[in-house]
Design an enzyme around this catalytic site. Structure first.
Site, PDB file in Angstrom:
ATOM      1  NE  ARG A  25      -3.683  -2.407   0.153  1.00 59.55           N
ATOM      2  CZ  ARG A  25      -3.482  -3.724  -0.029  1.00 59.55           C
ATOM      3  NH1 ARG A  25      -2.295  -4.183  -0.390  1.00 59.55           N
ATOM      4  NH2 ARG A  25      -4.466  -4.585   0.154  1.00 59.55           N
ATOM      5  CB  ALA A  52       3.282  11.359  23.902  1.00 58.74           C
ATOM      6  CG  ASP A  73      13.166   7.554  27.158  1.00 59.11           C
ATOM      7  OD1 ASP A  73      12.477   8.443  26.623  1.00 59.11           O
ATOM      8  OD2 ASP A  73      13.126   7.305  28.387  1.00 59.11           O
ATOM      9  NE  ARG A  84       2.047  11.885  27.915  1.00 55.21           N
ATOM     10  CZ  ARG A  84       2.066  11.458  29.160  1.00 55.21           C
ATOM     11  NH1 ARG A  84       1.034  10.844  29.665  1.00 55.21           N
ATOM     12  NH2 ARG A  84       3.134  11.622  29.922  1.00 55.21           N
ATOM     13  CE  LYS A  99       8.555   6.780  29.554  1.00 57.67           C
ATOM     14  NZ  LYS A  99       8.239   8.211  29.337  1.00 57.67           N
ATOM     15  CG  ASN A 144      15.105  18.404  27.982  1.00 55.14           C
ATOM     16  OD1 ASN A 144      16.198  18.854  27.651  1.00 55.14           O
ATOM     17  ND2 ASN A 144      14.860  17.103  27.995  1.00 55.14           N
ATOM     18  CB  CYS A 184      19.164  25.691  12.815  1.00 56.27           C
ATOM     19  SG  CYS A 184      19.908  26.912  13.907  1.00 56.27           S
ATOM     20  CB  CYS A 208       3.494  17.211  29.707  1.00 57.32           C
ATOM     21  SG  CYS A 208       3.987  17.400  27.996  1.00 57.32           S
ATOM     22  CB  CYS A 268      22.873  27.515  11.118  1.00 54.09           C
ATOM     23  SG  CYS A 268      21.613  28.778  10.922  1.00 54.09           S
TER      24      CYS A 268
HETATM   25 ZN    ZN Z   1      20.332  28.883  12.820  1.00 58.83          ZN
END
Ligand code: ZN
Length: 362
Positions: A25, A52, A73, A84, A99, A144, A184, A208, A268
């Site tokens: 598919r 999540a 993690d 979630r 996790k 964070n 960036c 959260c 950058c």
């Molecule tokens: Zn930049």
């Protein structure tokens, strides 16, 4: 892990009838086709953070046929994640699984052809190359800004595309980043004011932990983020089309903005990679609960011996191969074998530090 020759033959062989059927598919979707599917199968990505966003992202990408996925993690599964975080089950929380370990197990069941590597740990300047190197795209599943800026520094310095994303309450946003071609994260989020002022502003923003988060919002943003990743891997993401997309599932409000690069951007423009070159934060407060993480750099702990000693002194201890959990009412201390610990029940780093010193050692 496959051996070199097995890996080569696997990656050099064309897809067989079974794989053509499995991905039929997606192959029928003209911009991907059989050639695009083959390209995805030879691709490596890293997802940083498996909450999540990260768990939805990893699930979508492994189902889409990404060949290699690394997922990093530092946390463990808790009952409050299950609302979630789509990769986890009740048993993962009961077993106190990290996790990254639970995610690797479930992702392998979803697609046994994918090479999935779950890494329990914290992304820091010291291990950035080890954890982020070798991937064609880096994906944001973090909660964070410190970690996001570290990913941004690494990605800009090494010219690796990455996708920024965040979600809170009923809304979220995402933006693909083509280093030195499109804006960036520092172009977007740093505006020349001192870092301390920005940190203070961010500390007052809803999280959260304070306003909650809907699984449906995370699902939408993760889908947009995964689509950006697939387009980048297929060479179909143009830097000039990179946009910041924001969506609120509750109000239906959608925004898509072109973010200009800033010539004087720290990362950058001036190529100052202060997050990548800085020292790892030894302690920080985490989103999602009332807790503090302590990070002892590269300190190996013998959890079995520690558990034995704590139990002998009358403490209430639970442990598995990955972590040790100690109840010290009103606090709960979770210690990992790399010396990290998460102290729940406080937001005060000095309280966390003293509990750590008392039960784990200074
Ligand atoms: Zn930049």
């Amino acid at each position: 892990m496959l051996s070199g020759s097995a890996e080569e033959s696997r990656y050099h062989s064309r897809m067989d009838a079974r794989l053509l059927e499995r991905y039929s598919r997606q192959i029928l979707f003209a911009p991907i086709g059989e050639e695009g599917q083959e390209r995805l199968r030879r691709s490596s990505v890293t997802v940083v953070g498996c909450g999540a966003l990260g768990s939805a992202l990893a699930g979508l990408l492994v189902r889409a046929g990404i060949g290699r996925l690394r997922i990093v993690d530092r946390d463990f599964v808790e009952p409050s994640n299950l609302q979630r975080q789509t990769l986890f089950e009740e048993a993962d929380a009961q077993e106190l699984l990290p996790k990254a370990v639970a995610a690797e197990r479930h992702l392998r069941c979803i697609n046994s052809d994918a090479e999935v590597q779950g890494i329990v740990g914290d992304l820091t300047p010291a291990n950035a190359e080890e954890l982020l190197g070798g991937s064609a795209v880096l994906l944001d599943g973090t909660d964070n800004f410190e970690t996001r800026f570290l990913i941004n520094d690494y990605a800009v310095k090494k010219s690796v595309p990455w996708v920024y994303a965040a979600v809170v309450s009923s809304h979220g946003l995402t933006m693909p980043i083509h280093p030195s071609e499109s804006a960036c994260l520092a172009c977007l989020a740093e505006d020349g004011e001192p870092e301390e002022d920005r940190s203070a502003t961010r500390a007052n923003e809803p999280t959260c932990d304070t306003v909650g988060v809907l699984g449906t919002a995370a699902g939408v943003i993760a889908s947009l983020e995964a689509t950006s990743a697939i387009k980048i891997l297929l060479g179909k993401s143009e830097a000039r089309d990179a946009r910041l997309t924001a969506f609120d599932v509750w109000t239906g409000r959608f925004q898509s903005l072109q973010i200009p690069r800033r010539e004087d951007c720290r990362a950058c423009g001036q190529r100052q990679f202060s997050y990548l070159e800085g020292e790892a934060q030894p302690r920080l407060t985490m989103c999602g609960r009332d807790s503090v993480q302590i990070h002892e750099r590269r300190r190996h702990l013998d959890l079995t011996a520690l558990g034995r000693n704590l139990a002998a002194s009358g403490s209430q201890v639970r442990q598995n191969d990955f972590l040790l959990r100690l109840q010290v009412p009103p606090y709960e201390l979770t210690v990992f074998s790399d010396g990290r610990a998460i102290i729940k029940g406080t937001r005060d780093p000095s309280v966390a530090r003293s509990i750590y010193a008392r039960y784990v050692g200074a």
